[in-house]
Design a protein around this motif. Structure first.
Motif, PDB file in Angstrom:
ATOM      1  N   ALA A  37       0.846  -1.180   0.000  1.00 54.76           N
ATOM      2  CA  ALA A  37       0.000   0.000   0.000  1.00 54.76           C
ATOM      3  C   ALA A  37       0.886   1.236   0.000  1.00 54.76           C
ATOM      4  CB  ALA A  37      -0.907  -0.013   1.240  1.00 54.76           C
ATOM      5  N   GLU A  38       0.307   2.367  -0.367  1.00 58.66           N
ATOM      6  CA  GLU A  38       1.100   3.590  -0.383  1.00 58.66           C
ATOM      7  C   GLU A  38       1.370   4.043   1.039  1.00 58.66           C
ATOM      8  OE1 GLU A  38       1.147   8.030  -2.409  1.00 58.66           O
ATOM      9  OE2 GLU A  38      -0.486   6.625  -2.817  1.00 58.66           O
ATOM     10  N   VAL A  39       2.605   4.348   1.356  1.00 56.86           N
ATOM     11  CA  VAL A  39       2.981   4.838   2.677  1.00 56.86           C
ATOM     12  C   VAL A  39       2.743   6.342   2.706  1.00 56.86           C
ATOM     13  CG1 VAL A  39       4.799   4.966   4.410  1.00 56.86           C
ATOM     14  CG2 VAL A  39       4.748   3.050   2.797  1.00 56.86           C
ATOM     15  N   ASP A  40       2.063   6.824   3.746  1.00 55.09           N
ATOM     16  CA  ASP A  40       1.805   8.247   3.865  1.00 55.09           C
ATOM     17  C   ASP A  40       3.125   9.017   3.819  1.00 55.09           C
ATOM     18  OD1 ASP A  40      -0.203  10.491   4.857  1.00 55.09           O
ATOM     19  OD2 ASP A  40       1.644  10.673   6.034  1.00 55.09           O
ATOM     20  N   PRO A  41       3.252  10.035   2.963  1.00 55.35           N
ATOM     21  CA  PRO A  41       4.533  10.732   2.812  1.00 55.35           C
ATOM     22  C   PRO A  41       5.039  11.379   4.091  1.00 55.35           C
ATOM     23  CG  PRO A  41       3.095  11.240   0.967  1.00 55.35           C
ATOM     24  CD  PRO A  41       2.257  10.504   1.969  1.00 55.35           C
ATOM     25  N   THR A  42       4.142  11.974   4.886  1.00 55.41           N
ATOM     26  CA  THR A  42       4.605  12.630   6.109  1.00 55.41           C
ATOM     27  C   THR A  42       5.099  11.613   7.120  1.00 55.41           C
ATOM     28  OG1 THR A  42       2.364  12.670   7.052  1.00 55.41           O
ATOM     29  CG2 THR A  42       3.069  14.589   5.769  1.00 55.41           C
ATOM     30  N   ILE A  64      13.480  -0.640   6.299  1.00 52.38           N
ATOM     31  CA  ILE A  64      12.843  -0.187   7.533  1.00 52.38           C
ATOM     32  C   ILE A  64      11.383  -0.621   7.544  1.00 52.38           C
ATOM     33  CG2 ILE A  64      14.384   1.796   7.782  1.00 52.38           C
ATOM     34  CD1 ILE A  64      12.082   3.589   6.830  1.00 52.38           C
ATOM     35  N   GLY A  65      10.839  -0.755   8.733  1.00 53.32           N
ATOM     36  CA  GLY A  65       9.413  -0.986   8.906  1.00 53.32           C
ATOM     37  C   GLY A  65       8.729   0.314   9.291  1.00 53.32           C
ATOM     38  N   VAL A  66       7.591   0.602   8.670  1.00 55.90           N
ATOM     39  CA  VAL A  66       6.806   1.798   8.977  1.00 55.90           C
ATOM     40  C   VAL A  66       5.369   1.351   9.215  1.00 55.90           C
ATOM     41  CG1 VAL A  66       6.065   4.080   8.203  1.00 55.90           C
ATOM     42  CG2 VAL A  66       8.292   3.186   7.477  1.00 55.90           C
ATOM     43  N   THR A  67       4.861   1.604  10.413  1.00 55.09           N
ATOM     44  CA  THR A  67       3.508   1.174  10.761  1.00 55.09           C
ATOM     45  C   THR A  67       2.627   2.393  10.953  1.00 55.09           C
ATOM     46  OG1 THR A  67       4.468  -0.728  11.912  1.00 55.09           O
ATOM     47  CG2 THR A  67       2.144  -0.275  12.293  1.00 55.09           C
ATOM     48  N   ASP A  68       1.548   2.459  10.189  1.00 55.14           N
ATOM     49  CA  ASP A  68       0.632   3.598  10.213  1.00 55.14           C
ATOM     50  C   ASP A  68      -0.614   3.232  11.019  1.00 55.14           C
ATOM     51  OD1 ASP A  68      -0.978   5.769   9.800  1.00 55.14           O
ATOM     52  OD2 ASP A  68      -0.774   5.799   7.619  1.00 55.14           O
ATOM     53  N   PHE A  69      -0.589   3.600  12.301  1.00 58.47           N
ATOM     54  CA  PHE A  69      -1.698   3.248  13.176  1.00 58.47           C
ATOM     55  C   PHE A  69      -2.853   4.238  13.096  1.00 58.47           C
ATOM     56  CE2 PHE A  69       1.434   0.519  15.498  1.00 58.47           C
ATOM     57  CZ  PHE A  69       0.718  -0.671  15.381  1.00 58.47           C
ATOM     58  N   ASP A 204       3.654   5.046  14.328  1.00 59.37           N
ATOM     59  CA  ASP A 204       2.988   6.291  14.709  1.00 59.37           C
ATOM     60  C   ASP A 204       1.710   6.398  13.892  1.00 59.37           C
ATOM     61  OD1 ASP A 204       2.490   8.711  15.944  1.00 59.37           O
ATOM     62  OD2 ASP A 204       4.399   9.631  15.393  1.00 59.37           O
ATOM     63  N   ARG A 205       1.037   7.520  14.024  1.00 58.96           N
ATOM     64  CA  ARG A 205      -0.091   7.856  13.174  1.00 58.96           C
ATOM     65  C   ARG A 205       0.384   8.807  12.085  1.00 58.96           C
ATOM     66  NH1 ARG A 205      -3.806   9.268  18.269  1.00 58.96           N
ATOM     67  NH2 ARG A 205      -5.187   7.455  18.334  1.00 58.96           N
ATOM     68  N   SER A 206      -0.224   8.682  10.901  1.00 57.70           N
ATOM     69  CA  SER A 206       0.056   9.656   9.859  1.00 57.70           C
ATOM     70  C   SER A 206      -0.782  10.911  10.070  1.00 57.70           C
ATOM     71  CB  SER A 206      -0.249   9.071   8.475  1.00 57.70           C
ATOM     72  OG  SER A 206      -1.603   8.658   8.384  1.00 57.70           O
ATOM     73  N   LEU A 207      -1.872  10.769  10.828  1.00 59.74           N
ATOM     74  CA  LEU A 207      -2.750  11.896  11.093  1.00 59.74           C
ATOM     75  C   LEU A 207      -2.508  12.400  12.508  1.00 59.74           C
ATOM     76  CD1 LEU A 207      -6.061  10.400   9.650  1.00 59.74           C
ATOM     77  CD2 LEU A 207      -4.450  11.912   8.508  1.00 59.74           C
ATOM     78  N   PRO A 208      -2.714  13.682  12.772  1.00 60.12           N
ATOM     79  CA  PRO A 208      -2.515  14.194  14.128  1.00 60.12           C
ATOM     80  C   PRO A 208      -3.557  13.670  15.085  1.00 60.12           C
ATOM     81  CG  PRO A 208      -3.489  15.887  12.738  1.00 60.12           C
ATOM     82  CD  PRO A 208      -3.138  14.734  11.833  1.00 60.12           C
ATOM     83  N   GLY A 209      -3.233  13.699  16.401  1.00 59.10           N
ATOM     84  CA  GLY A 209      -4.182  13.285  17.410  1.00 59.10           C
ATOM     85  C   GLY A 209      -3.735  12.074  18.148  1.00 59.10           C
TER      86      GLY A 209
END
Length: 209
Positions: A37-42, A64-69, A204-209
């Motif tokens: 899937a596309e990884v969020d750029p930020t 690297i592993g990137v996890t978008d929670f 982390d989250r790609s979105l704030p909060g």
């Protein structure tokens, strides 16, 4: 997914602007293996910044592993990014029950507290592989204040029966871990052999909060 080589031309681990990341082209990979899937750029930019910040603790910097929670648990959100050729493979991964008390499939909060049963955000160094209560597993060391208790909390990568397409089809959500990165039993061997010890997993989250 295959991130275009333009993404990697001139790439330095000192950082890359979010604009450059946002312009990176995405191509489909050859048939076979999980489609990335596309990884969020930020989020990708923050992961690369973390790789640079912890460069002395991360001996292997090719994958690297990137996890978008910020994504729902039914979405493949654990991305393995090959920084040499741009290839991305994406997998299902569960979050902790303490991060999602109502079991909606959405992570509501991170926590580094002992006995929280929650997922922790931050940079992890992958450690030794071992056979444990959940079978093939991998130790993790938390490198940030937000996940500094990872080792003492026994936060690891392991396979789990409750992470599967069948579970999604039955319940609409994955099961929850006690804060570990629980992945599908069908994927755990491939993930372990790809990552191995001494690499970065950034959560982390790609979105704030």
């Amino acid at each position: 997914m295959l991130v275009s080589r333009r993404f990697f031309v001139g790439l330095t681990f000192a950082g890359l602007s979010s604009g450059a990341l946002a312009r990176a082209a995405v191509e489909r990979p050859p048939a076979g293996g999980p489609v990335g899937a596309e990884v969020d750029p930020t989020l990708m930019e923050r992961a690369l910044e973390s790789l640079e910040r912890h460069r002395d603790a991360i001996p292997h910097r090719d994958i690297i592993g990137v996890t978008d929670f910020s994504l729902h648990s039914r979405t493949p959100r654990f991305h393995l990014v090959n920084l040499t050729d741009g290839r991305v493979r994406s997998y299902l991964v569960a979050h902790g029950r303490g991060s999602d008390p109502a079991h909606t499939g959405w992570l509501e909060r991170f926590s580094n507290e002992p006995r929280s049963n929650a997922t922790s955000a931050g940079a992890y160094r992958t450690g030794t592989l071992y056979e444990g209560a959940h079978g093939h597993s991998m130790h993790l060391d938390g490198l940030d204040p937000t996940n500094s208790n990872a080792a003492s909390r026994a936060i690891v990568v392991h396979g789990a029966w409750y992470v599967s397409e069948a579970m999604i089809g039955h319940a609409g959500v994955l099961g929850r871990s006690q804060g570990c990165f629980a992945v599908a039993n069908s994927s755990v061997g491939e993930i372990m052999s790809t990552v191995g010890p001494g690499r970065l997993i950034y959560a982390d989250r790609s979105l704030p909060g």
